[in-house]
Design an enzyme around this catalytic site. Structure first.
Site, mmCIF file in Angstrom:
data_model
loop_
_atom_site.group_PDB
_atom_site.id
_atom_site.type_symbol
_atom_site.label_atom_id
_atom_site.label_comp_id
_atom_site.label_asym_id
_atom_site.label_seq_id
_atom_site.Cartn_x
_atom_site.Cartn_y
_atom_site.Cartn_z
ATOM 1 N N GLY A 187 -6.370 3.381 27.302
ATOM 2 C CA GLY A 187 -6.405 2.226 26.404
ATOM 3 C C GLY A 187 -5.094 1.458 26.421
ATOM 4 N N VAL A 190 -2.908 -2.261 21.446
ATOM 5 C CA VAL A 190 -1.631 -2.269 20.720
ATOM 6 C C VAL A 190 -1.035 -0.863 20.640
ATOM 7 C CG1 VAL A 190 -0.552 -2.801 18.513
ATOM 8 C CG2 VAL A 190 -2.407 -4.237 19.353
ATOM 9 N N ARG A 278 -9.999 2.629 16.597
ATOM 10 C CA ARG A 278 -10.143 3.380 15.351
ATOM 11 C C ARG A 278 -11.480 3.050 14.716
ATOM 12 N NH1 ARG A 278 -5.581 5.719 13.520
ATOM 13 N NH2 ARG A 278 -6.148 5.489 11.325
ATOM 14 N N ASP A 318 -8.951 -1.241 6.410
ATOM 15 C CA ASP A 318 -9.555 -0.842 7.690
ATOM 16 C C ASP A 318 -11.021 -0.478 7.575
ATOM 17 O OD1 ASP A 318 -7.078 -1.158 8.837
ATOM 18 O OD2 ASP A 318 -6.955 0.874 9.652
ATOM 19 N N ALA A 326 -2.030 -3.338 8.415
ATOM 20 C CA ALA A 326 -1.605 -2.915 7.081
ATOM 21 C C ALA A 326 -1.485 -4.109 6.122
ATOM 22 C CB ALA A 326 -0.271 -2.189 7.193
ATOM 23 N N HIS A 450 22.093 -22.732 13.982
ATOM 24 C CA HIS A 450 22.479 -22.519 15.381
ATOM 25 C C HIS A 450 23.635 -21.529 15.423
ATOM 26 C CE1 HIS A 450 23.342 -23.289 19.567
ATOM 27 N NE2 HIS A 450 24.622 -23.419 19.226
HETATM 28 P P1 FAD Z 1 -5.266 3.893 5.529
HETATM 29 O O1 FAD Z 1 -3.826 3.552 5.700
HETATM 30 O O2 FAD Z 1 -5.963 4.578 6.643
HETATM 31 O O3 FAD Z 1 -5.358 4.773 4.201
HETATM 32 C C1 FAD Z 1 -6.548 5.331 3.771
HETATM 33 C C2 FAD Z 1 -6.244 6.474 2.828
HETATM 34 O O4 FAD Z 1 -7.459 6.887 2.210
HETATM 35 C C3 FAD Z 1 -5.679 7.703 3.526
HETATM 36 O O5 FAD Z 1 -4.619 8.221 2.773
HETATM 37 C C4 FAD Z 1 -6.853 8.677 3.536
HETATM 38 O O6 FAD Z 1 -6.445 10.032 3.493
HETATM 39 C C5 FAD Z 1 -7.538 8.302 2.228
HETATM 40 N N1 FAD Z 1 -8.961 8.665 2.148
HETATM 41 C C6 FAD Z 1 -9.934 8.519 3.082
HETATM 42 N N2 FAD Z 1 -11.125 8.916 2.583
HETATM 43 C C7 FAD Z 1 -10.901 9.335 1.318
HETATM 44 C C8 FAD Z 1 -11.727 9.838 0.279
HETATM 45 N N3 FAD Z 1 -13.033 9.975 0.435
HETATM 46 N N4 FAD Z 1 -11.143 10.185 -0.896
HETATM 47 C C9 FAD Z 1 -9.796 10.027 -1.076
HETATM 48 N N5 FAD Z 1 -8.977 9.537 -0.140
HETATM 49 C C10 FAD Z 1 -9.519 9.185 1.036
HETATM 50 N N6 FAD Z 1 -0.716 -1.936 11.260
HETATM 51 C C11 FAD Z 1 0.185 -2.925 11.108
HETATM 52 O O7 FAD Z 1 -0.068 -3.879 10.367
HETATM 53 N N7 FAD Z 1 1.392 -2.883 11.757
HETATM 54 C C12 FAD Z 1 1.717 -1.875 12.586
HETATM 55 O O8 FAD Z 1 2.818 -1.869 13.158
HETATM 56 C C13 FAD Z 1 0.783 -0.816 12.770
HETATM 57 N N8 FAD Z 1 1.086 0.227 13.572
HETATM 58 C C14 FAD Z 1 0.197 1.246 13.695
HETATM 59 C C15 FAD Z 1 0.535 2.306 14.517
HETATM 60 C C16 FAD Z 1 -0.334 3.369 14.667
HETATM 61 C C17 FAD Z 1 0.043 4.522 15.563
HETATM 62 C C18 FAD Z 1 -1.556 3.370 13.928
HETATM 63 C C19 FAD Z 1 -2.497 4.534 14.041
HETATM 64 C C20 FAD Z 1 -1.901 2.317 13.105
HETATM 65 C C21 FAD Z 1 -1.028 1.232 12.988
HETATM 66 N N9 FAD Z 1 -1.332 0.133 12.181
HETATM 67 C C22 FAD Z 1 -0.438 -0.886 12.066
HETATM 68 C C23 FAD Z 1 -2.612 0.035 11.442
HETATM 69 C C24 FAD Z 1 -2.400 0.382 9.976
HETATM 70 O O9 FAD Z 1 -1.869 1.680 9.871
HETATM 71 C C25 FAD Z 1 -3.741 0.297 9.237
HETATM 72 O O10 FAD Z 1 -4.294 -0.983 9.445
HETATM 73 C C26 FAD Z 1 -3.540 0.509 7.739
HETATM 74 O O11 FAD Z 1 -2.967 1.768 7.470
HETATM 75 C C27 FAD Z 1 -4.878 0.386 6.996
HETATM 76 O O12 FAD Z 1 -4.665 0.581 5.648
HETATM 77 P P2 FAD Z 1 -5.805 1.137 4.674
HETATM 78 O O13 FAD Z 1 -5.190 1.188 3.327
HETATM 79 O O14 FAD Z 1 -7.034 0.355 4.869
HETATM 80 O O15 FAD Z 1 -6.140 2.612 5.199
#
Ligand code: FAD
Length: 471
Positions: A187, A190, A278, A318, A326, A450
């Site tokens: 892949g 990013v 993902r 997500d 994020a 500048h």
């Molecule tokens: P998440 O951050 O996935 O959080 C979800 C939370 O919900 C987790 O703590 C999980 O344990 C919890 N959860 C899940 N199901 C349940 C349940 N049933 N009950 C209770 N808790 C639960 N994005 C950027 O914008 N910039 C970057 O530089 C970037 N770099 C990245 C690098 C990597 C290696 C990866 C893997 C991702 C990266 N991302 C980046 C993407 C970014 O991490 C995600 O888009 C972001 O974390 C999504 O946020 P979220 O709150 O939707 O979910």
């Protein structure tokens, strides 16, 4: 009376920001989150803080320093001998950064009087969530409004089963304790490119298998071409049109089979990173049983304001449509909290910036030329190369370009694309300009300090009208 006004499921950048905003607006708020760090301790911040944005950028910075010391600082007259690498210290630093930030979120929860429930949430109805705590305790909580922010996890590939040792996902590749001699990556998106850059800059030979015949095919074509040119020149072996078949892990490494235009190929690597994307986290959430509609790809279906098919239940980040970023998750969290408070929350999806944190960085916002052409929108383009920028010369980083697209008649800026040093910071100016509906001329008439890299944006804006000064 409900136990909470607002109950958030998931404490990543979507959920924890939604919880803080809801609390600021006066709601009695709780957040149930399942995450446990490698020590088994509950930690807020979700994927982003624990195994995503933050640890990857901490390692990228370390790798960048190591690489510069070895290959770039000589030009500055700085000579270093016997440069050595301590991966354990690098990882310890990364872990400290993560811990500082995750405990910072816990402190923000305490400050805002948000109840942090450590465990797993399951939706029972539009008012009830069943919670299974980490210690095994069970409870059913009621809430006036529920916000689902359960995020995503790496997509599994059957022919490359992750074992956490030889075959890893992004979480595994962030935790290597030694530099692999040869790292294969499935892949060229990013995550694959960012983590490939980290380990390549630390000394690994990195081979990226990319299914499409074009790298980063959704980017502005000039930028994608330049990215491929620069990353390849740095030593990343990017194989396009590689159709992956199988990965077999043995004691000495991983044997990978893939097809290319020249037929079946075999590749041996020490470690193999599966970075194919993902998928939304809805397993165990009880979504379907509670009556939530999922789309064909498993994302929770929402409208433009993140309302689900259940009354007073929202979903953000997500786990819903749109870019897996994020800041997009956080913006949606703020919008939803404000909507619950009866305010006019909204997210402008047209101005969400994207960044790829390779070196040079790649950043963009808005439309590409190809998308504008598809939609029949007439536009003008202005480009400016970093080689014409004084600060880029002072830094020794003159590769890359800025491209600005503006609507033919109104001159309103529709897209900005950057590959170059500090693109992740430079893009913010373009986002602000677009949020205010600004034109290329507005940017061209704005004084820029500048010498700064930001002058490249102004020059690209001048180039839209064919009057760049330093070209
Ligand atoms: P998440 O951050 O996935 O959080 C979800 C939370 O919900 C987790 O703590 C999980 O344990 C919890 N959860 C899940 N199901 C349940 C349940 N049933 N009950 C209770 N808790 C639960 N994005 C950027 O914008 N910039 C970057 O530089 C970037 N770099 C990245 C690098 C990597 C290696 C990866 C893997 C991702 C990266 N991302 C980046 C993407 C970014 O991490 C995600 O888009 C972001 O974390 C999504 O946020 P979220 O709150 O939707 O979910």
């Amino acid at each position: 009376m409900a136990d909470f006004d607002v109950l958030v499921i998931g404490g990543g950048p979507g959920g924890y920001v939604a919880a803080i905003r809801a609390a600021q607006l006066g709601f009695n708020t709780a957040c149930v989150d399942d995450w446990r760090n490698e020590q088994g301790e509950p930690a807020l911040g979700g994927t982003c803080l624990n195994v995503g944005c933050i640890p990857s950028k901490a390692l990228l910075d370390s790798a960048h320093h190591y690489h510069r010391l070895q290959h770039e600082l000589g030009d500055h007259g700085i000579r270093a001998q016997k440069v050595s690498l301590d991966v354990a210290a690098m990882q310890a630093r990364k872990n400290k950064v993560v811990r500082t930030l995750t405990s910072g979120v816990a402190a923000l929860f305490a400050k805002n009087k948000i109840t942090w429930i450590k465990g797993r949430g399951r939706l029972l109805s539009n008012r009830e969530v069943k919670v299974t705590a980490h210690d095994g305790g069970r409870d059913t909580l009621t809430a006036g409004h529920i916000i689902i922010a359960t995020g995503s996890t790496p997509t599994a590939v059957d022919a490359a089963p992750v074992d956490g040792e030889r075959i890893v996902d992004s979480t595994g590749a962030l935790a290597f304790t030694t530099v692999p001699k040869r790292l294969g990556i499935l892949g060229g998106g990013v995550i694959g490119l960012e983590l490939g850059s980290v380990w390549q800059r630390l000394g690994a030979e990195v081979i990226v298998l990319n299914r499409s015949g074009q790298l980063l095919h959704r980017l502005e074509a000039d930028i994608a071409r330049e990215a491929r040119r620069q990353l390849s020149a740095q030593g990343l072996d990017i194989r396009l049109g590689a159709r992956f078949q199988s990965a077999r892990a043995g004691k000495r490494g991983v044997t990978i089979g893939y097809d290319s235009a020249d037929g079946a190929q075999s590749l041996k690597v020490d470690r193999f990173l599966v970075a194919t994307g993902r998928r939304p986290n809805t397993a165990g959430l009880g979504a379907k049983e509670a009556g939530l509609r999922l789309d064909a790809r498993g994302f929770i279906e929402v409208d433009a304001q993140c309302r689900t098919t259940l009354d007073k239940v929202y979903a953000i980040g997500d786990v819903v449509r749109g870019p897996m970023l994020a800041h997009k998750a956080s913006e949606e969290g703020i919008m939803v909290a404000e909507l619950i408070a009866g305010q006019a929350g909204q997210v402008n999806y047209d101005t969400i910036p994207w960044v790829i944190y390779t070196w040079p960085e790649i950043a963009w916002v808005g439309q590409t030329s190809a998308r504008l052409q598809e939609q029949g929108i007439a536009f003008r383009a202005g480009t400016f190369n970093f080689i014409g920028n004084g600060r880029a010369h002072a830094m020794g980083n003159t590769q890359g370009l800025v491209k600005i697209l503006s609507e033919q008649d109104s001159d309103r800026v529709l897209g900005v694309h950057i590959i170059g040093p500090n693109a992740s910071e430079l893009i913010a100016e373009a986002v602000t300009l677009m949020e205010f509906g600004g034109s290329a001329e507005d940017l061209a008439r704005t004084p820029h300090a500048h010498p700064t890299l930001s002058e490249t944006l102004r020059e690209a804006a001048l180039a839209v009208a064919g009057r760049a000064l330093h070209r």
